[in-house]
Design an enzyme around this catalytic site. Structure first.
Site, short mmCIF file in Angstrom:
data_model
loop_
_atom_site.label_atom_id
_atom_site.label_comp_id
_atom_site.label_asym_id
_atom_site.label_seq_id
_atom_site.Cartn_x
_atom_site.Cartn_y
_atom_site.Cartn_z
N ARG A 294 0.65 -1.32 -0.02
CA ARG A 294 0.10 -0.03 -0.07
C ARG A 294 0.94 1.11 0.08
O ARG A 294 0.50 2.22 -0.85
CB ARG A 294 -0.93 0.08 1.22
CG ARG A 294 -2.31 -0.86 0.83
CD ARG A 294 -3.06 -1.10 2.13
NE ARG A 294 -4.13 -1.99 1.80
CZ ARG A 294 -5.14 -2.45 2.42
NH1 ARG A 294 -5.35 -2.03 3.70
NH2 ARG A 294 -5.99 -3.28 2.06
N TYR A 434 -5.88 -1.17 -6.78
CA TYR A 434 -5.69 -2.40 -6.32
C TYR A 434 -4.92 -2.28 -4.76
O TYR A 434 -4.74 -1.03 -4.43
CB TYR A 434 -4.80 -3.31 -7.46
CG TYR A 434 -3.30 -2.49 -7.84
CD1 TYR A 434 -2.50 -1.29 -7.43
CD2 TYR A 434 -2.69 -3.08 -8.97
CE1 TYR A 434 -1.52 -0.84 -7.67
CE2 TYR A 434 -1.70 -2.39 -9.62
CZ TYR A 434 -0.92 -1.41 -8.83
OH TYR A 434 0.29 -1.09 -9.39
N GLU A 435 -4.72 -3.41 -4.36
CA GLU A 435 -4.17 -3.37 -2.96
C GLU A 435 -5.42 -2.91 -2.24
O GLU A 435 -5.00 -2.13 -1.11
CB GLU A 435 -2.85 -2.57 -2.75
CG GLU A 435 -1.94 -3.09 -3.52
CD GLU A 435 -1.45 -4.35 -3.45
OE1 GLU A 435 -1.94 -5.38 -2.33
OE2 GLU A 435 -0.96 -5.15 -4.25
N GLY A 436 -6.47 -2.86 -2.39
CA GLY A 436 -7.69 -2.39 -1.49
C GLY A 436 -8.07 -1.06 -2.25
O GLY A 436 -7.13 -0.01 -2.04
#
Lengths: 592, 592
Positions: A294, A434-436
């Protein structure tokens, strides 16, 4: 055509003037003096400009191809990857026990920035390996570490993260991929994972997949998820490659951008997997990867905006169109360069004042992570974990916005692919997802991080802002230009926090309906804090007789712009937050 | 996969409840009763959903190809174009003297919306023809009109606008394309034009290029620009096609989006051209095209956001992920649909509350244009000309933002091309650039339109807002939810105008540095005004016993959302504007 030069002067300013890295009492930091970091970053910038940048358009145009299960990366990626490995760039902050150079994490992050700016899709192959390395390093067994890490340090073997399935992304409790225990202690993994970046490619001899799966009979939902190592080729006891494992790439996705990276559908068909850490505790290990990833995604956001900005400045300086309304600036030419026009300036200043503070925030967080890891400083750990969703969400949102803004400087030339500006916007777009996805970052921030350890970390953040203001308000110039706006913005942020506490108790929707605004507010306050600190550093350099007065004066002017023209956004976000859930939740779902 | 249904109910609400079109004292409007407009829009929606929508992805994927000077449009475009022509959609508001249906312009605009939502790239072929029709209609000679308009009305011949050259876009005074007078009264046109939408294609038997060029010996700069008709095939006196003219397509551009439309480099090599209107007065005629085109571009902005929104709602209702934090909404399913989550709602409400007001604003402006043309109402003309840059700039900026926001609802599925969400964002992006990049719209608004006719039109706008508030503030509900926020926002806008007057006198940069913020502020005030008027209309429908209470209640709730959560942006824009030019212009160009 597209150009890029690593902003070394600014990177050095952040590392030394602002963060004083070599003066930090963190193991390994004392060697990070100006000469050392300059030498490293110069080389990283050189590789970026000379090798990675020319491949950025190639990657975008050619994309990856899948044929008979084999994924080919774009022309030239293999050579560039060899150079990346040969330069030791993949191993900077890895443990020397596993072939790493043992440098601080901040050096890894700073050195990555030029790679990400110049070729984001390419750099993901090593970026994901680094995250997978971290998961095994922190959660794997000694045997697993010895087996995989030396090869991952060098990127002879690359890594992946396998979370998403067709029907589940954010809600991993719905996962269907199964891991059936075998007598030899291994597991048989079966299921389908999607959106697997670098899931299959031709740059490495082996690919180490980190896969979330459920062991049958375990707890329901997210508590029954475990993490497994699933190598593409099984590894023999002597470290040589054994037979091909039951994992294959079923498809590569057509995407809006990052065409140079292969985004794969991965099929696991009774593949052999090895449990990492404890059974059913997979999310913990996965979060080690995710948190690092993140921060890297926040960096991607502003790094794409950085290359877009550099090119926008070049175009604005070069393109002759119209005249300065006050007086011609290029009287001998047919027209003035468009950088004379106030609205073009406004646009470029928006970009510049964001970028420099975004870099400062990201590097600062990396130093906090070093401190947390190397000194077991719980406050540093808590603060980093509070800042992570802000960095991921706010910097990727704004990074995309400013890549789009830079594209706008080019007019029609920004829309055609020839000039490269479209690619920066298209590539940057993924960082918001992406990555949440960024809505999840906002949820993480408001729903988890604010209240973490009894709200200790957000209180600590406010305290830090407050005491910085207090300690420096005797400087009238700093006070007017920086501290007063920061105080106002920080007050707005606190008011939002108070609102969440009071109204969120009654109905959690009142807090969640304002979570996205809160993330952006906090992003502004963080960048405002960075600017106030950078202004102090610049003033102190000037007072100390620094020779490059132009650089420091520019820094101050850029900061004043941010404080005057960006920070007022916090009042708008606060007003939105204080309307609560009622307007947001007013409609029945059927009436949308 | 992607779906689209024309929002007929909302279109009808705007036309009748809000604008009361059939009650307007404008020639031709009395026939626009509910049944008539419903019948037209239903058919337009049907063509959009059944014919154009399925070709949207085809156009994006295949794009156009150039081979030996011939441009081929994507598979199916030719059939669809035939259906578009056969339905009379290209001729709605054209003059019956030239084969048109003579309907008001508002009907043309409303009927276009579904075409633009479902396939923007495709619709440009007829959209540009319509703009070229207008330029010839208003500025051409009788012979020119008789020669070209009947075929352009039906789109048997399509049209183009040729302004940009490689070295000049905004600053057309730098133009190099030459028009050399011939003895027969025609001209020989030579030069290169770029970014010519629909410049060459296989959908029509002839293409009528409208080309700006300079007649040698004429005035310098923009005052020496003339407009010419340059047909691809010369037209014989009997109306049949003669020899091929000296115009050809040199290249088609690779672009970020609108792949289905051919964006051409056009080479003019002593092509025969015919002067439109007076020599050296070409910009006036071109502005007829541009103003119409700019309104159309504003429509493109929100129409792309509309289809993106519809799909985002469908996905948010369908996709099961996580649980409502208060109570499960789908207890029998594995998870709740994501539309239960407050941040997903926030995102969808942002989109919906923008879209509906954007439609209202655009249709209102179209009615003003009808009034201006058909009753010679100078105030209507002035107001439309004031609103045009706001509609073009603000609606295309926000339309793109919300297409991106809708894409975000899909998470990773929004980034891959399979679901179509990427295309809406990529296609919408061009609307911020062409027909005058949005920075130019802001300049037009602040530098020209505010002061036009002694500031009469902006004063008239403020007066209109004020009297609407005054007339309706006895309604306490309307006052709290709509009129008070509108009053505050309008006050901010006026304060910005006052600032420009006071400080812009001292230094015009003070006004221009705030022009972009002003355009957005005014956009918010316009949408706020639309919402206040729509709220009044909805309340009056409810009071009148309308059967569809759900529709009107939803309308009110959506409006309240906009007023509470979007209008506070005006204060931020005002704060930015009031910093003046100093922070914006602080840096030397070399220090960017």
């Amino acid at each position: 055509m597209p150009s890029y030069t690593a902003p070394l002067k600014d990177m050095q300013f952040v590392l030394h003037d602002l963060l004083d890295v070599s003066g930090q009492d963190i193991p390994g930091f004392s060697e990070l003096d100006r000469d050392f970091t300059a030498a490293v970053l110069e080389e990283s910038g050189k590789l970026a400009t000379e090798v990675l940048l020319p491949l950025n358009t190639v990657g975008d145009t050619e994309g990856c191809t899948l044929e008979n299960g084999v994924v080919r990366t774009p022309t030239g990626f293999d050579d560039a990857f060899e150079q990346m490995k040969a330069g030791g760039w993949t191993a900077m902050d890895c443990d020397p026990d596993y072939g790493g150079q043992g440098l601080p994490y901040i050096m890894h992050m700073a050195a990555q920035e030029p790679f990400v700016s110049s070729n984001m899709a390419f750099n993901m192959y090593q970026g994901l390996t680094h995250a997978a390395y971290a998961a095994i390093y922190f959660h794997g067994s000694d045997v697993q570490k010895a087996t995989y890490l030396p090869k991952m340090t060098t990127c002879e073997w690359t890594g992946t993260m396998n979370l998403t399935e067709p029907h589940c992304g954010t809600d991993l409790g719905l996962m269907r991929t199964k891991a059936v225990p075998q007598e030899d202690g291994s597991y048989r993994i079966s299921g389908q994972k999607i959106f697997i970046s670098a899931g299959e490619h031709d740059l490495a001899e082996n690919i180490i997949h980190l896969v979330l799966a459920k062991i049958p009979g375990g707890p329901e939902g997210i508590k029954g998820v475990s993490l497994f190592i699933v190598p593409k080729f099984l590894v023999n006891e002597d470290g040589s490659l054994g037979p091909r494992n039951g994992v294959s790439c079923g498809k590569i996705e057509e995407k809006m951008g990052i065409h140079g990276n292969s985004t794969c559908v991965m099929n696991y068909d009774e593949a052999t997997g090895y449990l990492v850490g404890e059974a059913h505790k997979g999310m913990r290990a996965m979060f080690t990867m995710m948190n690092e990833a993140r921060l890297g995604v926040g960096l991607q956001g502003y790094a794409q905006a950085e290359i877009a900005y550099q090119n926008a400045v070049a175009y604005a300086t070069d393109r002759l169109q119209g005249r300065d309304v006050v007086a011609p600036q290029n009287p001998d030419g047919p027209a003035d360069p468009i950088i004379v026009h106030p609205d073009v300036r406004r646009n470029l200043m928006d970009q510049k004042s964001f970028l420099e503070a975004a870099r400062a925030l990201t590097y600062w967080c990396a130093v906090l992570i070093d401190r947390a890891h190397k000194t077991e400083d719980k406050d540093a750990d808590g603060l980093a974990s509070l800042l992570t969703p802000v960095i991921k969400g706010f910097l990727s949102d704004k990074g995309f916005d400013y890549a789009v803004a830079a594209q706008q400087v080019y007019g029609g030339h920004g829309y055609i692919e020839e000039w490269g500006m479209s690619q920066y916007a298209r590539d940057a777009r993924i960082a918001m997802i992406y990555e949440g996805a960024n809505g999840i970052q906002a949820l993480d921030l408001v729903g988890r991080k604010l209240g973490q350890d009894g709200g200790k970390h957000i209180m600590g953040f406010f305290e830090m802002v407050k005491s910085f203001i207090k300690e420096n308000e005797d400087d009238a110039d700093l006070k007017t230009g920086f501290l007063d706006p920061l105080k106002a913005a920080s007050k707005d942020l606190q008011a939002a926090g108070m609102y969440f506490m009071a109204e969120g108790m009654k109905n959690p929707h009142n807090a969640l309906a304002g979570s996205y605004d809160f993330m952006h507010m906090m992003g502004h306050v963080c960048l405002g804090l960075m600017w106030a600190k950078m202004a102090k550093a610049a003033k102190s350099a000037l007072a100390g007789g620094a020779s490059d007065t132009e650089f420091y004066e520019t820094k101050l002017a850029t900061g004043r712009y941010y404080m005057a023209r960006q920070l007022p956004a916090t009042a708008m976000h606060l007003a939105r937050i204080q309307t609560g859930a009622a307007p947001v939740m007013a409609l029945e779902a059927a009436n949308f």
